[in-house]
Design a protein around this motif. Structure first.
Motif, short mmCIF file in Angstrom:
data_model
loop_
_atom_site.label_atom_id
_atom_site.label_comp_id
_atom_site.label_asym_id
_atom_site.label_seq_id
_atom_site.Cartn_x
_atom_site.Cartn_y
_atom_site.Cartn_z
N TRP A 56 -46.05 8.69 -49.83
CA TRP A 56 -46.43 7.57 -48.72
C TRP A 56 -46.77 7.95 -47.42
O TRP A 56 -47.44 7.32 -46.79
CB TRP A 56 -46.24 6.24 -49.07
CG TRP A 56 -45.94 5.03 -49.97
CD1 TRP A 56 -45.42 4.94 -50.78
CD2 TRP A 56 -47.03 4.39 -49.61
NE1 TRP A 56 -46.01 4.21 -51.45
CE2 TRP A 56 -47.41 3.88 -51.08
CE3 TRP A 56 -47.80 3.76 -48.61
CZ2 TRP A 56 -47.60 2.47 -51.26
CZ3 TRP A 56 -48.88 2.14 -49.08
CH2 TRP A 56 -48.39 2.04 -50.59
N TYR A 57 -46.77 10.01 -47.86
CA TYR A 57 -47.17 10.39 -46.21
C TYR A 57 -46.99 9.92 -44.63
O TYR A 57 -45.95 9.49 -44.81
CB TYR A 57 -48.62 10.19 -46.77
CG TYR A 57 -49.13 11.06 -48.13
CD1 TYR A 57 -48.90 12.35 -48.50
CD2 TYR A 57 -49.41 10.16 -49.24
CE1 TYR A 57 -48.96 13.16 -49.64
CE2 TYR A 57 -49.92 10.90 -50.23
CZ TYR A 57 -49.69 12.22 -50.72
OH TYR A 57 -50.18 12.25 -51.58
N LEU A 58 -47.64 9.87 -44.05
CA LEU A 58 -47.55 9.48 -42.78
C LEU A 58 -47.20 8.14 -43.11
O LEU A 58 -46.04 8.26 -41.65
CB LEU A 58 -47.84 9.63 -41.81
CG LEU A 58 -49.58 8.82 -41.97
CD1 LEU A 58 -50.10 7.76 -40.72
CD2 LEU A 58 -50.58 9.78 -41.23
N MET A 59 -47.65 7.14 -43.45
CA MET A 59 -46.97 6.16 -42.92
C MET A 59 -46.42 5.24 -43.88
O MET A 59 -44.97 4.41 -43.35
CB MET A 59 -48.26 5.40 -44.25
CG MET A 59 -49.40 5.26 -44.19
SD MET A 59 -50.50 4.57 -45.58
CE MET A 59 -50.31 5.74 -47.14
N SER A 60 -45.24 6.21 -44.69
CA SER A 60 -43.35 6.26 -44.63
C SER A 60 -43.03 5.99 -44.16
O SER A 60 -41.70 4.97 -43.63
CB SER A 60 -42.98 7.12 -45.89
OG SER A 60 -43.04 8.46 -45.26
N ILE A 61 -42.56 6.63 -43.40
CA ILE A 61 -41.86 6.48 -42.23
C ILE A 61 -42.09 5.79 -40.84
O ILE A 61 -41.59 5.02 -39.45
CB ILE A 61 -41.25 7.98 -41.61
CG1 ILE A 61 -42.35 8.59 -40.34
CG2 ILE A 61 -41.11 8.16 -42.21
CD1 ILE A 61 -41.76 9.89 -39.92
N SER A 62 -43.81 5.89 -40.34
CA SER A 62 -44.54 5.75 -39.66
C SER A 62 -44.85 3.67 -39.53
O SER A 62 -44.23 2.70 -38.65
CB SER A 62 -46.29 5.53 -39.95
OG SER A 62 -46.43 6.77 -39.37
N MET A 63 -44.59 3.35 -40.54
CA MET A 63 -44.72 1.52 -40.88
C MET A 63 -42.94 0.95 -40.85
O MET A 63 -42.70 0.20 -40.52
CB MET A 63 -44.80 1.31 -42.94
CG MET A 63 -46.60 1.17 -42.73
SD MET A 63 -46.80 1.54 -44.58
CE MET A 63 -46.99 -0.37 -44.94
N ILE A 64 -42.08 2.00 -41.09
CA ILE A 64 -40.58 1.30 -41.36
C ILE A 64 -40.76 1.69 -39.36
O ILE A 64 -39.68 0.15 -38.94
CB ILE A 64 -39.52 2.18 -41.87
CG1 ILE A 64 -39.75 2.17 -43.44
CG2 ILE A 64 -38.15 2.28 -41.54
CD1 ILE A 64 -39.42 3.14 -44.28
N ILE A 65 -40.84 1.89 -39.09
CA ILE A 65 -40.12 2.60 -37.53
C ILE A 65 -41.24 1.34 -36.88
O ILE A 65 -40.43 0.47 -36.05
CB ILE A 65 -40.80 3.34 -37.04
CG1 ILE A 65 -40.23 4.17 -35.25
CG2 ILE A 65 -42.33 4.38 -36.71
CD1 ILE A 65 -38.15 3.55 -35.84
N MET A 66 -42.33 0.95 -37.13
CA MET A 66 -42.73 -0.61 -36.89
C MET A 66 -42.14 -1.13 -37.11
O MET A 66 -42.07 -2.36 -36.23
CB MET A 66 -44.47 -0.07 -37.05
CG MET A 66 -45.59 0.78 -36.84
SD MET A 66 -47.18 0.77 -37.51
CE MET A 66 -47.82 -0.83 -36.56
N TYR A 67 -41.57 -1.74 -38.51
CA TYR A 67 -41.13 -3.02 -39.10
C TYR A 67 -39.78 -2.93 -37.68
O TYR A 67 -38.62 -3.85 -37.79
CB TYR A 67 -40.60 -3.21 -39.83
CG TYR A 67 -41.78 -2.98 -41.40
CD1 TYR A 67 -42.00 -4.60 -40.99
CD2 TYR A 67 -42.22 -2.77 -41.98
CE1 TYR A 67 -43.49 -5.26 -42.29
CE2 TYR A 67 -43.26 -2.84 -42.96
CZ TYR A 67 -43.49 -4.11 -42.95
OH TYR A 67 -45.17 -4.30 -43.40
N TYR A 68 -39.05 -1.87 -37.36
CA TYR A 68 -37.76 -1.33 -36.59
C TYR A 68 -37.61 -2.13 -35.12
O TYR A 68 -37.14 -2.30 -34.77
CB TYR A 68 -37.51 -0.56 -36.60
CG TYR A 68 -35.82 -0.59 -35.97
CD1 TYR A 68 -34.59 -1.14 -36.64
CD2 TYR A 68 -35.55 0.32 -35.16
CE1 TYR A 68 -33.80 -1.10 -36.28
CE2 TYR A 68 -34.00 0.48 -34.87
CZ TYR A 68 -33.53 -0.03 -35.08
OH TYR A 68 -32.09 0.31 -34.23
#
Length: 257
Positions: free
Chosen positions: A132-144
């Motif tokens: 999931w490339y850059l989406m992997s951590i970007s989506m998680i930190i956005m949800y956080y």
């Protein structure tokens, strides 16, 4: 209005994951009309998964054990992942681990400028070898970090959908350009890495799955439902093992020692 608990949403994510991985692994023998909904279902998975990773991080009683479980099952899944996809990449267990560590850094580093510099300069480049490339951590930190609950359930999926559309759109454009210019040697190398045009076209429908994930998350009622602590951990390597074995039987991959 939908009223979905965590148990049901997690099963939607798991089914979407299995379905898209089957399409990915068996793209050579599955017709395009079937691959489109199968890959579309895969778009449901990570938005839902990332949302509950954040919820798990907020409520876990032992972060070290949480990370250790992810690491161990990630390691166990490596050979089955490689058998299924024919490549080495840090699988989703490691992507989730990296996402959790990103949240830890966010909590520990009080200087927000420093955190975002590290995020862009160090963490984002690392994700190029993660599922999931850059989406992997970007989506998680956005949800956080997003405080408004409604926006929190919408924005990360929208971001992920835009990224995926651009990523696959670039692949489709590159494929078409190679065909037009007659650069068939480069095209063969490209398809060996990215897949053929049918695969690329079906993959772009994952964006639709992410849009549906928004609707499902908006219907989340905050209830846990039936516990399923170990379900995903067991299913993840197991489904790769089954898909990989079927791929061997179909002659889609080769196994050698």
């Amino acid at each position: 209005m939908l009223r979905l608990n965590a148990f049901r949403l997690k099963w939607v994510a798991i089914i979407g994951m299995i379905t898209s991985h089957m399409a990915w692994a068996w793209a050579e023998v599955i017709p395009l009309w079937l691959m489109i909904p199968m890959m579309g279902a895969g778009g449901l998975t990570y938005p839902i998964m990332a949302y509950f990773v954040v919820e798990g991080y907020k409520h876990t009683s032992n972060l070290k054990k949480y990370l250790l479980r992810l690491f161990l099952f990630g390691v166990v899944s490596i050979p089955f992942y490689m058998l299924t996809f024919g490549l080495f990449q840090f699988n989703i267990m490691f992507s989730i681990m990296l996402g959790i560590l990103t949240m830890v850094l966010y909590d520990k580093i009080k200087n927000r400028t420093l955190f975002w510099v590290l995020f862009v300069v160090v963490l984002i480049p690392i994700t190029l070898v993660f599922d999931w490339y850059l989406m992997s951590i970007s989506m998680i930190i956005m949800y956080y970090i997003i405080k408004n609950e409604k926006i929190r359930r919408i924005a990360p999926s929208v971001f992920g959908g835009v990224c995926w559309f651009l990523f696959i759109g670039f692949g489709i454009f590159s494929h078409m350009r190679m065909q037009v210019t007659g650069n068939y040697a480069a095209l063969a190398n490209f398809e060996a890495t990215w897949g053929n045009m049918d695969f690329l076209v079906s993959s772009i429908f994952m964006v639709l799955g992410m849009a549906v994930a928004v609707v499902l998350l908006l219907g989340y009622n905050g209830e846990r439902g039936k516990p399923m602590k170990w379900t995903f951990y067991v299913i993840y390597p197991l489904h790769f093992a089954v898909i990989g074995i079927v791929s061997l039987l179909l002659g889609l991959v080769e196994f050698s020692i």
